[in-house]
Design an enzyme around this catalytic site. Structure first.
Site, PDB file in Angstrom:
ATOM      1  N   GLY A  31     -34.592  11.347 -30.815  1.00 34.78           N
ATOM      2  CA  GLY A  31     -33.403  11.781 -30.083  1.00 34.78           C
ATOM      3  C   GLY A  31     -33.720  12.909 -29.128  1.00 34.78           C
ATOM      4  O   GLY A  31     -34.599  13.729 -29.383  1.00 34.78           O
ATOM      5  N   ARG A  49     -44.269  -1.231 -35.848  1.00 35.44           N
ATOM      6  CA  ARG A  49     -43.168  -2.143 -36.194  1.00 35.44           C
ATOM      7  C   ARG A  49     -42.297  -2.241 -34.954  1.00 35.44           C
ATOM      8  O   ARG A  49     -41.216  -1.707 -34.885  1.00 35.44           O
ATOM      9  CB  ARG A  49     -42.394  -1.566 -37.392  1.00 35.44           C
ATOM     10  CG  ARG A  49     -41.478  -2.580 -38.059  1.00 35.44           C
ATOM     11  CD  ARG A  49     -40.921  -2.082 -39.403  1.00 35.44           C
ATOM     12  NE  ARG A  49     -39.978  -3.072 -39.926  1.00 35.44           N
ATOM     13  CZ  ARG A  49     -38.718  -3.177 -39.504  1.00 35.44           C
ATOM     14  NH1 ARG A  49     -38.236  -2.368 -38.603  1.00 35.44           N
ATOM     15  NH2 ARG A  49     -37.926  -4.125 -40.003  1.00 35.44           N
ATOM     16  N   GLY A  78     -39.733  14.327 -33.964  1.00 35.77           N
ATOM     17  CA  GLY A  78     -39.301  14.670 -35.310  1.00 35.77           C
ATOM     18  C   GLY A  78     -40.213  14.037 -36.346  1.00 35.77           C
ATOM     19  O   GLY A  78     -41.300  13.549 -36.030  1.00 35.77           O
ATOM     20  N   ASP A  79     -39.775  14.008 -37.605  1.00 35.57           N
ATOM     21  CA  ASP A  79     -40.685  13.508 -38.631  1.00 35.57           C
ATOM     22  C   ASP A  79     -41.039  12.035 -38.434  1.00 35.57           C
ATOM     23  O   ASP A  79     -42.170  11.624 -38.705  1.00 35.57           O
ATOM     24  CB  ASP A  79     -40.166  13.801 -40.046  1.00 35.57           C
ATOM     25  CG  ASP A  79     -38.786  13.223 -40.288  1.00 35.57           C
ATOM     26  OD1 ASP A  79     -38.206  12.661 -39.350  1.00 35.57           O
ATOM     27  OD2 ASP A  79     -38.299  13.340 -41.421  1.00 35.57           O
ATOM     28  N   SER A 121     -41.439  10.401 -35.486  1.00 39.25           N
ATOM     29  CA  SER A 121     -42.474  10.317 -34.455  1.00 39.25           C
ATOM     30  C   SER A 121     -43.791  10.927 -34.924  1.00 39.25           C
ATOM     31  O   SER A 121     -44.871  10.463 -34.545  1.00 39.25           O
ATOM     32  CB  SER A 121     -42.007  11.033 -33.186  1.00 39.25           C
ATOM     33  OG  SER A 121     -40.831  10.456 -32.685  1.00 39.25           O
ATOM     34  N   THR A 169     -36.557  18.928 -33.520  1.00 40.17           N
ATOM     35  CA  THR A 169     -35.312  18.428 -34.093  1.00 40.17           C
ATOM     36  C   THR A 169     -34.255  19.477 -33.900  1.00 40.17           C
ATOM     37  O   THR A 169     -34.495  20.655 -34.156  1.00 40.17           O
ATOM     38  CB  THR A 169     -35.419  18.091 -35.587  1.00 40.17           C
ATOM     39  OG1 THR A 169     -34.105  18.138 -36.147  1.00 40.17           O
ATOM     40  CG2 THR A 169     -36.253  19.099 -36.346  1.00 40.17           C
ATOM     41  N   ILE A 170     -33.107  19.079 -33.449  1.00 42.24           N
ATOM     42  CA  ILE A 170     -32.029  20.058 -33.341  1.00 42.24           C
ATOM     43  C   ILE A 170     -31.523  20.444 -34.726  1.00 42.24           C
ATOM     44  O   ILE A 170     -30.819  21.428 -34.875  1.00 42.24           O
ATOM     45  CB  ILE A 170     -30.860  19.558 -32.473  1.00 42.24           C
ATOM     46  CG1 ILE A 170     -30.206  18.330 -33.066  1.00 42.24           C
ATOM     47  CG2 ILE A 170     -31.296  19.293 -31.045  1.00 42.24           C
ATOM     48  CD1 ILE A 170     -28.863  18.041 -32.419  1.00 42.24           C
ATOM     49  N   ASP A 171     -31.906  19.693 -35.743  1.00 42.73           N
ATOM     50  CA  ASP A 171     -31.410  19.957 -37.096  1.00 42.73           C
ATOM     51  C   ASP A 171     -32.160  21.074 -37.815  1.00 42.73           C
ATOM     52  O   ASP A 171     -31.731  21.526 -38.871  1.00 42.73           O
ATOM     53  CB  ASP A 171     -31.494  18.678 -37.941  1.00 42.73           C
ATOM     54  CG  ASP A 171     -30.510  17.623 -37.464  1.00 42.73           C
ATOM     55  OD1 ASP A 171     -29.455  17.995 -36.929  1.00 42.73           O
ATOM     56  OD2 ASP A 171     -30.805  16.430 -37.618  1.00 42.73           O
ATOM     57  N   ASP A 175     -34.744  20.995 -39.622  1.00 43.58           N
ATOM     58  CA  ASP A 175     -35.036  20.660 -41.020  1.00 43.58           C
ATOM     59  C   ASP A 175     -36.483  20.220 -41.272  1.00 43.58           C
ATOM     60  O   ASP A 175     -36.744  19.483 -42.213  1.00 43.58           O
ATOM     61  CB  ASP A 175     -34.056  19.588 -41.519  1.00 43.58           C
ATOM     62  CG  ASP A 175     -34.146  18.303 -40.720  1.00 43.58           C
ATOM     63  OD1 ASP A 175     -34.875  18.273 -39.708  1.00 43.58           O
ATOM     64  OD2 ASP A 175     -33.478  17.325 -41.102  1.00 43.58           O
ATOM     65  N   ARG A 204      -2.779  26.046 -37.660  1.00 38.88           N
ATOM     66  CA  ARG A 204      -3.324  24.773 -38.085  1.00 38.88           C
ATOM     67  C   ARG A 204      -4.649  24.957 -38.799  1.00 38.88           C
ATOM     68  O   ARG A 204      -5.309  25.978 -38.668  1.00 38.88           O
ATOM     69  CB  ARG A 204      -3.620  23.909 -36.858  1.00 38.88           C
ATOM     70  CG  ARG A 204      -2.471  23.102 -36.361  1.00 38.88           C
ATOM     71  CD  ARG A 204      -2.967  22.216 -35.226  1.00 38.88           C
ATOM     72  NE  ARG A 204      -1.839  21.639 -34.515  1.00 38.88           N
ATOM     73  CZ  ARG A 204      -1.835  21.327 -33.228  1.00 38.88           C
ATOM     74  NH1 ARG A 204      -2.903  21.543 -32.504  1.00 38.88           N
ATOM     75  NH2 ARG A 204      -0.766  20.799 -32.671  1.00 38.88           N
ATOM     76  N   ARG A 206     -27.434  15.479 -40.992  1.00 41.85           N
ATOM     77  CA  ARG A 206     -27.274  14.403 -41.952  1.00 41.85           C
ATOM     78  C   ARG A 206     -27.837  14.810 -43.310  1.00 41.85           C
ATOM     79  O   ARG A 206     -27.256  14.529 -44.353  1.00 41.85           O
ATOM     80  CB  ARG A 206     -27.983  13.146 -41.435  1.00 41.85           C
ATOM     81  CG  ARG A 206     -27.354  11.846 -41.864  1.00 41.85           C
ATOM     82  CD  ARG A 206     -27.979  10.663 -41.150  1.00 41.85           C
ATOM     83  NE  ARG A 206     -27.684  10.642 -39.719  1.00 41.85           N
ATOM     84  CZ  ARG A 206     -26.560  10.117 -39.211  1.00 41.85           C
ATOM     85  NH1 ARG A 206     -25.653   9.585 -40.001  1.00 41.85           N
ATOM     86  NH2 ARG A 206     -26.351  10.144 -37.910  1.00 41.85           N
ATOM     87  N   GLU A 252     -22.369  16.490 -40.858  1.00 43.93           N
ATOM     88  CA  GLU A 252     -22.066  15.054 -40.999  1.00 43.93           C
ATOM     89  C   GLU A 252     -22.551  14.491 -42.330  1.00 43.93           C
ATOM     90  O   GLU A 252     -22.023  13.501 -42.825  1.00 43.93           O
ATOM     91  CB  GLU A 252     -22.652  14.258 -39.829  1.00 43.93           C
ATOM     92  CG  GLU A 252     -24.135  14.441 -39.657  1.00 43.93           C
ATOM     93  CD  GLU A 252     -24.694  13.746 -38.404  1.00 43.93           C
ATOM     94  OE1 GLU A 252     -24.048  12.854 -37.851  1.00 43.93           O
ATOM     95  OE2 GLU A 252     -25.811  14.138 -38.000  1.00 43.93           O
ATOM     96  N   HIS A 307     -22.633  14.172 -29.473  1.00 46.32           N
ATOM     97  CA  HIS A 307     -23.763  14.295 -28.556  1.00 46.32           C
ATOM     98  C   HIS A 307     -23.772  15.580 -27.762  1.00 46.32           C
ATOM     99  O   HIS A 307     -24.796  15.932 -27.180  1.00 46.32           O
ATOM    100  CB  HIS A 307     -23.779  13.100 -27.613  1.00 46.32           C
ATOM    101  CG  HIS A 307     -24.247  11.871 -28.286  1.00 46.32           C
ATOM    102  ND1 HIS A 307     -23.409  11.021 -28.966  1.00 46.32           N
ATOM    103  CD2 HIS A 307     -25.496  11.361 -28.462  1.00 46.32           C
ATOM    104  CE1 HIS A 307     -24.100  10.033 -29.485  1.00 46.32           C
ATOM    105  NE2 HIS A 307     -25.362  10.207 -29.209  1.00 46.32           N
ATOM    106  N   ARG A 322     -26.694  17.821 -28.343  1.00 43.08           N
ATOM    107  CA  ARG A 322     -28.054  17.504 -27.905  1.00 43.08           C
ATOM    108  C   ARG A 322     -28.306  17.876 -26.455  1.00 43.08           C
ATOM    109  O   ARG A 322     -29.447  17.869 -26.008  1.00 43.08           O
ATOM    110  CB  ARG A 322     -28.297  15.989 -28.006  1.00 43.08           C
ATOM    111  CG  ARG A 322     -28.325  15.447 -29.388  1.00 43.08           C
ATOM    112  CD  ARG A 322     -29.010  14.088 -29.375  1.00 43.08           C
ATOM    113  NE  ARG A 322     -29.150  13.605 -30.720  1.00 43.08           N
ATOM    114  CZ  ARG A 322     -30.074  14.028 -31.573  1.00 43.08           C
ATOM    115  NH1 ARG A 322     -30.964  14.930 -31.198  1.00 43.08           N
ATOM    116  NH2 ARG A 322     -30.125  13.563 -32.802  1.00 43.08           N
TER     117      ARG A 322
END
Lengths: 360, 360, 360, 360
Positions: free
Chosen positions: B10, B78, B113-114, B116, B136-138, B140, B173, B182, B233, B284, B287
């Site tokens: 991503g 693959r 990321g992991d 790739s 990775t934007i995460d 992690d 609210r 994730r 998420e 998105h 990102r």
């Protein structure tokens, strides 16, 4: 436990986030009482102290500045007193200790730079426990990997470089940006790399105009007829003490009075290269505004950690970012020396690998 | 030396800054040749490879995305092949190695990321040297303190929380923001603390709606009749595998199809509290955009460090931020496990001290 | 039809948006050919002219500056020529007309301020059709309700005021911001109201330091011991020609050389009020950066309207925003006078109703 | 004179700026008293009314939301009452008028959209003077050239498009952004042009997926294998009432429930083009955050003008931007019809000249 919190020295994005974290952590986790000392140490002398409850800190997380106020010149040990227009400096530390006792403060959390933290140490020596939270937009405190406020200042400087880029390129000009950093070039080197500068001048690396001109000419030779120069306010030419010392004999130009190193560099580069050159002094814009999320988080962690340290019974320490962890270290160890950009370190090497000149 | 560089997975703010630093450092410092592989690994299979000179990287430092293009599904081991509308997965690694040989590439710099980087390892096993740059934007990836892109994503999330705050407060609210993450809650916890959220839900800490409601009611009792909930998420209720598994029997609601955990949490909180509740899925937007100065600098340091590592003869390593230093570590060690938010760590403790609930 | 487009004068956010709209509209709607003249009018003299196809304008909409380059001093009618270090000014208009004929240009679209548009008129008088697009960040062209670039400059100034606010309040200081506006105070008054300034000084309203001090004292009396002063570079004290005329006799201070009106105002206010005062000169930061969405849209509408006007056979006109509509008006009518802030108008009255002082 | 001020309907950037200008102008210029009615019209029914002095409005200019609170459903003429879990709608207008009399309010300043302003008219008919200030981020009130809040919403949408661009381009995807605009496409068309969208779908122009696909294919043919689609929430396919009306028979897809028009367009475009497509729903982010300088100024002018109108003895009017001037017009005239984007107007023509498709 009843604690006092004060902010000292120049303002810095994230001060309010520290105050908020101190108040919330102290009240929620430990049932402590928090009092805010106004306007730096002068609030201790003048007994300007207010209670800080949960309501006091609502909404202040994203706001720059400090709700407590601050001053730059306020040491109780050398306190400025004006009588009939005469200025005198008097030791008011006993008066401040009296206020501390009267208010029943068990400890102080001092959010400040090395000046304010040195004064904190003196109060510790007088018998009141202190916890320091290091604060400087310059990032030059040796005892911590990062100070809060720096990321915001650096982001403001980078945004300014981004803006100058379009003018430089459209007008084929050399644009110079003077940023903060009297003793250390952290803002200049971080923003200079992040903004894609061509020349970065920092206090740690004396420069010559020959080298700067060579870089600019090299770019012109490659068809890049504009350049961006970022200069820290404390940068100085090789052997060039006169730049900050005053008027040059036989030279009507005095950089100190006329506008600092930025203007000095502008005039010299204009002379050396013959190209159109403009200078912008970023100044106070670097201290202001809403802190970046990074700074809000770091400031919050510091504030919370200071209270946890107090609750654990720690004394005379300061909070510190060590890698990814917030820890505490002895206060005087934290501020015993300034942290400068290593002239041979990875940052400078990275910059040079990109083609950035330091004028050396 | 002739090196190939590719971006996989991503997109992520800072990819261009890495590419630029790779090109500049390789050409300036070492006289290497750099070739860009387009669209992730598929460019290796399809031989879509272009020369990257100094001119190719002009002006890309502040730009999001990647000038090389990227894809999410492109493993040469693959590889998806569509024949007459039929999808098949084929091992194209030999074809890719053939392209590498034909192009004369001596090494690959893989920014990914992991996923790739695991593929990178397989190419190393086939005999081509690889240097990984973790992306990775995460945030992690266990082998580095920080990944570039994370600061930008976190800043975007924090800005969104700032915006939701005014609506939440004006309308009394509950506003819910679903952010990325994730498997790890880094964006949620950093932005949640920086934005002053009231509830943060992360994959590492299973939550219950009872605890969330209790927090919201506690606020109402103090006259704060609005709340901000940040949910990663991948967050899930205690024992609640069904949330990501599909349709609940006897229940027309299916969070996976209808809009993910954010919408699920919204419906449940509405039911539990009776308060008006709204959900925003940031998606998105996290990102995209210009990388923050922090990310531009980190990405630049990574790119430069990857080339230096190659020049030093290192093999099968990845760049890594360790404290304040950029170092290299063995590639597989860097990605062998995911880095999650420690449920008992300082960050969670800081958040809880501020009164933030994790629903546990 | 073959048209030439050039950008003249100081750079301005939105120039690229105009160029893009000209190119797209001309090629898509009318099948015209577009040529870009580089570096303002000097490209006409030196025959630096490049074709602009659809590909040339990809990605430039959000970028500041101008892909064509620009200069401030380039009239072909008084063209600077340097021979053996001697500067002379020569009429090169025939040479420019020769280039126009040689290149087969049927018309020119001139994007510029009153200087560039006056030159455009002279070319029209020589027989080449011209369409003007008014450009100035100062918003002081009478023939249009708004110029593009102004909203961006004003937003940059407002953001600066927001930043100075936190320092002013934390330090109980008077913060002065010098913004652009040599002849008109539009940036100052718009940003001053939007940023919540306390004092706004503009060229249209001569001020006295007595009135400024009175305002500051009034605030102190209400416990507001800080103030924000926004000053346009062309503002001047009542009767105070000396401020822009040079050195005061018997006074070593010369505001023109030392740093302009901002510094002058700073020194005077410090003297008058005794309060700590700081000045920031925003300078080139106002010209740079990505245009605001408002400016991108206005610039796009202007560029498209200029081509439509050409296609309709209009001659010697300029585009203009009239209410919500983009129209065309005769070129010389559009620039015949400067648009200043009406001293008795609604904007000034609104500001005064809020308690803002203009020093009058 | 004693005036009441209330904010009704959805929150909107600039509400606080209006309130501040009302308070400052009323107190400073006219010595009026100002009272704030909380939570829209429900504060009138429930007698939740607070005094607003100069101190109440300090620091609120740059803040989003409304310090008075607001609600969407609060007409005193059809007031929601819940008794034993039963919802009933009751006329509480007499009770509200009683509160007005008891509080001694001489006039009301109502800041709201057409719903709130229609209610204002009813109060005028009952005998209390009202001045309306039009508010909607959708910009669809016919009686004014611009509403405050729109510029901020549009800027947020444009920034989102900028962010999606990098992902679209890097991944060769179609990115769809759903923005606000149930009945009018102002946000979509302004942000779409400013952000460089390829397709803009608005309520005023019914679209077909054939035309959208044709545009996307045209781009692919030119090597631009990504596209940005901006869709207003009220846009609908030609003849396609079913999109907003509910479940299609013989079709499991229901755009209203599942996620609105954005998701519907995504699924259809994916089917039509076979390209990877993603949707982002901007939602509440458009209502929040600090108002742009443009909106701060417009809101301030409106607030000040409303008080001046009262002071001049005007009745039953609303403030309005007419060209560059803020004027007042009869209230019912101002809101009698919605302002839509003219399908043949200059904005749409400009967009089409740039190559933007409206799917028609």
């Amino acid at each position: 436990m009843r604690i006092g919190v004060l902010t000292g020295g120049g303002d810095c994005p994230g001060l309010n986030a520290v105050i908020r974290a101190v108040v919330k952590t102290a009240i929620r986790d430990y049932g402590m009482e928090v009092w805010g000392i106004k306007n730096g140490y002068s609030g201790l002398v003048e007994d300007e102290i207010i209670p800080l409850g949960m309501e006091s800190v609502v909404g202040i997380l994203p706001r720059g500045g400090t709700i407590l106020g601050t001053t730059n010149r306020d040491s109780p040990f050398r306190y400025q007193v004006v009588t009939n227009g005469q200025v005198a400096y008097v030791d008011k530390s006993k008066q401040a200790m009296e206020v501390i006792r009267k208010r029943g403060l068990d400890a102080l959390i001092i959010i400040g730079g090395d000046g304010s933290l040195n004064i904190a140490q003196k109060f510790y020596d007088l018998g009141i426990n202190v916890i320091g939270v290091p604060k400087t937009i310059d990032n030059d405190i040796s005892g911590t990997d990062m100070t809060f406020g720096f990321d915001t200042a650096m982001a403001t400087a980078t945004e300014a470089i981004d803006k100058l880029h379009t003018t430089a390129e459209s007008h084929h000009r050399i644009m110079i940006l003077e940023v903060m950093g009297r003793d250390a070039g952290w803002i200049a080197i971080h923003s200079g790399i992040a903004g894609g500068a061509d020349v970065i001048l920092i206090p740690e690396i004396p420069f010559t105009f020959e080298k700067i001109s060579a870089k600019i000419q090299e770019r012109v030779a490659r068809g890049r007829n504009f350049s961006i120069v970022v200069v820290a306010e404390g940068a100085a030419p090789m052997g060039g003490g006169q730049v900050t010392a005053g008027v040059n004999e036989g030279n009507i130009f005095n950089p100190v009075k006329l506008g600092g190193i930025g203007q000095y560099v502008q005039e010299k580069i204009t002379t050396c290269t013959g190209q159109e050159t403009r200078v912008t002094v970023l100044g106070h814009l670097q201290r202001g505004g809403s802190p970046t999320p990074f700074d809000r988080l770091l400031a919050t962690r510091y504030g919370s950690a200071a209270v946890h340290a107090l609750a654990r019974g720690e004394q005379d320490v300061m909070t510190s970012l060590h890698g990814q962890d917030v820890i505490t270290i002895p206060l005087m160890e934290g501020i015993k020396q300034q942290k400068q950009v290593p002239p041979q370190g990875e940052l400078v090497r990275t910059a040079k690998a990109l083609g950035i000149s330091f004028g050396d």
